[in-house]
Design an enzyme around this catalytic site. Sequence first.
Site, PDB file in Angstrom:
ATOM      1  N   ASP A  22      31.499 -22.393   2.640  1.00  0.00           N
ATOM      2  CA  ASP A  22      32.215 -23.040   1.531  1.00  0.00           C
ATOM      3  C   ASP A  22      32.768 -22.094   0.448  1.00  0.00           C
ATOM      4  O   ASP A  22      32.094 -21.142   0.065  1.00  0.00           O
ATOM      5  CB  ASP A  22      31.278 -23.986   0.772  1.00  0.00           C
ATOM      6  CG  ASP A  22      30.401 -24.805   1.684  1.00  0.00           C
ATOM      7  OD1 ASP A  22      30.616 -24.804   2.889  1.00  0.00           O
ATOM      8  OD2 ASP A  22      29.487 -25.461   1.138  1.00  0.00           O
ATOM      9  N   GLN A  38      30.220 -18.973   0.271  1.00  0.00           N
ATOM     10  CA  GLN A  38      28.953 -18.929   0.986  1.00  0.00           C
ATOM     11  C   GLN A  38      29.033 -17.808   2.014  1.00  0.00           C
ATOM     12  O   GLN A  38      29.975 -17.761   2.809  1.00  0.00           O
ATOM     13  CB  GLN A  38      28.704 -20.272   1.690  1.00  0.00           C
ATOM     14  CG  GLN A  38      28.277 -21.368   0.752  1.00  0.00           C
ATOM     15  CD  GLN A  38      26.870 -21.146   0.254  1.00  0.00           C
ATOM     16  OE1 GLN A  38      25.914 -21.365   0.957  1.00  0.00           O
ATOM     17  NE2 GLN A  38      26.735 -20.698  -0.994  1.00  0.00           N
ATOM     18  N   TYR A  81      22.833 -21.556  -2.286  1.00  0.00           N
ATOM     19  CA  TYR A  81      23.752 -22.529  -1.711  1.00  0.00           C
ATOM     20  C   TYR A  81      24.911 -22.822  -2.662  1.00  0.00           C
ATOM     21  O   TYR A  81      24.990 -22.290  -3.765  1.00  0.00           O
ATOM     22  CB  TYR A  81      22.994 -23.809  -1.354  1.00  0.00           C
ATOM     23  CG  TYR A  81      22.339 -23.744   0.019  1.00  0.00           C
ATOM     24  CD1 TYR A  81      22.232 -22.550   0.726  1.00  0.00           C
ATOM     25  CD2 TYR A  81      21.827 -24.897   0.604  1.00  0.00           C
ATOM     26  CE1 TYR A  81      21.645 -22.511   1.982  1.00  0.00           C
ATOM     27  CE2 TYR A  81      21.230 -24.864   1.864  1.00  0.00           C
ATOM     28  CZ  TYR A  81      21.141 -23.663   2.548  1.00  0.00           C
ATOM     29  OH  TYR A  81      20.563 -23.631   3.783  1.00  0.00           O
ATOM     30  N   SER A  82      25.780 -23.727  -2.244  1.00  0.00           N
ATOM     31  CA  SER A  82      27.059 -23.935  -2.924  1.00  0.00           C
ATOM     32  C   SER A  82      26.946 -24.473  -4.350  1.00  0.00           C
ATOM     33  O   SER A  82      25.946 -25.096  -4.713  1.00  0.00           O
ATOM     34  CB  SER A  82      27.906 -24.911  -2.113  1.00  0.00           C
ATOM     35  OG  SER A  82      28.392 -24.252  -0.983  1.00  0.00           O
ATOM     36  N   ASP A 141      24.639 -28.625  -4.316  1.00  0.00           N
ATOM     37  CA  ASP A 141      26.053 -28.355  -4.593  1.00  0.00           C
ATOM     38  C   ASP A 141      26.511 -28.875  -5.969  1.00  0.00           C
ATOM     39  O   ASP A 141      27.408 -29.716  -6.076  1.00  0.00           O
ATOM     40  CB  ASP A 141      26.952 -28.937  -3.482  1.00  0.00           C
ATOM     41  CG  ASP A 141      26.484 -28.556  -2.087  1.00  0.00           C
ATOM     42  OD1 ASP A 141      25.790 -27.529  -1.959  1.00  0.00           O
ATOM     43  OD2 ASP A 141      26.797 -29.291  -1.129  1.00  0.00           O
ATOM     44  N   GLU A 196      27.898 -33.987   0.649  1.00  0.00           N
ATOM     45  CA  GLU A 196      27.872 -32.584   0.259  1.00  0.00           C
ATOM     46  C   GLU A 196      29.064 -32.284  -0.643  1.00  0.00           C
ATOM     47  O   GLU A 196      30.082 -32.969  -0.621  1.00  0.00           O
ATOM     48  CB  GLU A 196      27.923 -31.689   1.506  1.00  0.00           C
ATOM     49  CG  GLU A 196      26.697 -31.860   2.409  1.00  0.00           C
ATOM     50  CD  GLU A 196      26.589 -30.795   3.495  1.00  0.00           C
ATOM     51  OE1 GLU A 196      25.507 -30.209   3.628  1.00  0.00           O
ATOM     52  OE2 GLU A 196      27.582 -30.573   4.211  1.00  0.00           O
TER      53      GLU A 196
END
Length: 457
Positions: A22, A38, A81-82, A141, A196
């Site tokens: 991402d 990512q 993570y994002s 996220d 997500e």
Amino acid sequence: MSKSEAYQLKYHITPPQGLLNDPNGLAYFQDQYHVFYQWNPYGTEHKNKSWGHVVSSDLVNWRRKKAALVPSEPYDKDGIYSGGSIVHDGKLYLFYTGNVIRDDGSRESYQCAAVSEDGEQFRKLGPLFEHPPGYTRHVRDPKVWQDSEGNWWLIVGAQREDLTGDALVYKSEDLINWSWEGSFLEQEHSFGYMWECPDVMRFPENDVFVFSPQGLPEEGDKYRNPNQSGYIVGRISETGQFLGELSGFNELDRGFDFYAPQSFKINNRIIMFGWMSAMTEESEQAVPTIREGWVHTLTLPREMVLKDGVLHQQPLRELQLLRQDGVHGEIHSRGQWTLPSLAAEVVMRFNNQSASFRIVIRNAVLVDFDHEQNSLTVWRTNWLTNQKEHRRVVLRHPLAELQMFMESSSIELFVNQGEEVFSLRYFLEDTTERSMRFESDSSEVVFSMYPLQRSID
Ligand code: FRU
């Protein structure tokens, strides 16, 4: 091992090595555009995620920086993570999810922040808040924005204990203390098993909620990829609820490879990047660049325009900076030509389109326009199964323009100035093939073709 020419992408953001997914933390800060992504720097599997980092002064020529965030703390030891970013008080704040895998294999996630004064060194600020009851550990996220009153809002993707997707909304006055304000969507819903990468785009007339729901069942031409990304149009209320209907969910991209997009706003333009992949793990591991130690790319940046309740994605005008000397011509019914380069842009304009046609790109990808249905179908050969597969959309308006951004292993096809987009990867055995054919009974097309090149690598 270095990247070979065969499948290398010349003007997209790819990882130097390892796996990219991402886009993250998009920002304009201290006279530069920042794109994070990512990144597993150590291999081509989905683990060891950190935030890769590139900067640009024009959004098309990118320079690599060192990774901005890497796992280091108990709350992010198994992956950064994002998430998104904001610029405030001369500082760049990044928001991300810390991923933790316990000894028994179960996972925890923490919504965290980090801050930088120079856009290079980031200081972690730690987890921001607890998750509410009623949700599984799949909460991730975070994306933050500020309203006109100065309040900060954060939305984050989530899964409820009944295994349905949701997004949570939090509010803060100081970016440090956050209060949970409930579900982002006012409407009762059950739509996929996890949402997500939630995002909002705020246009003067409406707000748009963009997210990537996992697990929508296929429905005709819709939801054909393993996971989807799409949007609904509505309005954010003063209490932070999104007033809009999931029945109006519209996929952002009609191709095979598009997921987890993120946007940012600069000078009243909303610019979005996506991850050019929505493949199964099996197809991913069969991508030929894996042998060279890298995989995946971001999409090109797209400027988002809301027209008649429909999001349009226009290739950023700055992409014209990449154009080298063009070739211009006309085709009546049939024609064949050679692409000037494997990194090229082809624009085709149709006046009073009144017949069906097909475009065959490098003997590998087929774009099929059906005049009666006013539909476009794109075919490719799957590199894992060797089977032909297609994606299709019925256009809202008569076909007037196709704009294709080609690379040795990707195509982004913009239809009618971004009314629809098809993004896809493809991998040819004959990597030198450069032919393009146009076939119809009576179509007339005016075309321009440009080799594309960026000025720094
Ligand atoms: C989407 C996603 C995000 C997560 C990230 C991990 O592709 O699964 O939900 O933060 O990738 O790399």
